[in-house]
Design an enzyme around this catalytic site. Structure first.
Site, PDB file in Angstrom:
ATOM      1  CB  SER A   1      -1.126   0.000   1.256  1.00  0.00           C
ATOM      2  OG  SER A   1      -1.441   1.181   1.452  1.00  0.00           O
TER       3      SER A   1
ATOM      4  CE1 TYR B   1      -4.102  -1.876   5.165  1.00  0.00           C
ATOM      5  CE2 TYR B   1      -3.209   0.196   4.514  1.00  0.00           C
ATOM      6  CZ  TYR B   1      -3.756  -1.125   4.220  1.00  0.00           C
ATOM      7  OH  TYR B   1      -4.031  -1.281   2.823  1.00  0.00           O
TER       8      TYR B   1
END
Length: 247
Positions: A142, A156
């Site tokens: 990501s 995350y």
């Protein structure tokens, strides 16, 4: 190199788009999902509509037993040649001093340990060291891995930074065994993950800040994944490919 592909988290979003695109390119599919059986069934139907075999397998990639079941289903379809480690979770925006141990354990177990477990099983089947004939693994990173997620998604972001290093290390570990390992690093993509993280309007908030003034689509990420699995990327290994629109 068609054959059987496993797409974890394959019921919706990037996972569904990837499963459908790989079916278009000749793969049979194992569509893993966590909870939404109806969405997984829709993905399977789309794959079958393209003339390919497909099966939906419920399972938590952070569970060793569930991972074993996912790969057993692939074994029944044929020779595994591709793994897309797409399954992942996000949580509500919080600072580190607000995060619970339960949140951290869930985040790391699914996003990082789950990718390790699935890749381990793939290597056992693909590696020439184990009698396999090669294949490809694509991990989902990501843009958060480099943007760091301060004040919102630090945990995350840390799991996705771990995916980046895992990709490079595993790529070097199995490069001589017929397996290529790469990753894609999506930016702001139009999927349901933003709502699941408690920010359903996040895309609208960020759109004007993006260099291309638009979000990406799941299909655009899937195209990058499919390329990395293809023979056209035969000398691409240990690479993290940005699909961020220049962000």
């Amino acid at each position: 190199m068609a054959g059987v592909a496993i797409v974890t988290g394959g019921s919706r979003g990037i996972g569904r788009a990837t499963a459908i695109l790989l079916a278009e390119r000749g793969y049979d599919l194992v569509v893993n999902y966590q909870a939404n059986a109806q969405a997984a069934a829709e993905t399977v139907a789309a794959v079958q509509g393209l003339g390919r075999q497909a099966v939906a397998v419920q399972g938590d990639v952070g569970s060793e037993a569930d991972v074993a079941a996912i790969f057993a289903a692939a074994d029944r379809l044929g020779r595994l040649t591709a793994l897309v480690n797409n399954a992942g979770v996000i949580d509500a925006p919080e600072r580190l001093d607000e995060m619970s141990l339960a949140r951290l354990e869930r985040m790391f177990r699914i996003n990082l340990t789950g990718s390790f477990l699935c890749a381990r099983e793939a290597v056992k089947r693909m590696s020439t060291r184990h009698g396999g004939s090669g294949g490809g693994i694509v991990n989902l990173s990501s843009a958060a891995a480099v943007l760091a997620g301060a004040g919102q998604y630090l945990d995350y972001a840390a799991t996705k930074a771990g995916i980046d290093i895992f990709t490079l290390g595993l790529a070097r570990e199995v490069a001589a065994e017929g397996i290529r390992v790469n990753a894609v690093r999506p930016g702001i993509i139009d999927t349901e993950i933003h709502a699941s993280g408690g920010m359903p309007d996040r895309i609208a908030q960020l759109r004007e800040q993006l260099p291309m003034k638009r979000e990406g689509t799941a299909r655009e990420v899937a195209q990058a994944i499919a390329w990395l699995l293809s023979d056209e990327a035969s000398y691409t290994n240990g690479t993290v490919l940005n699909v961020t629109g220049g962000r």
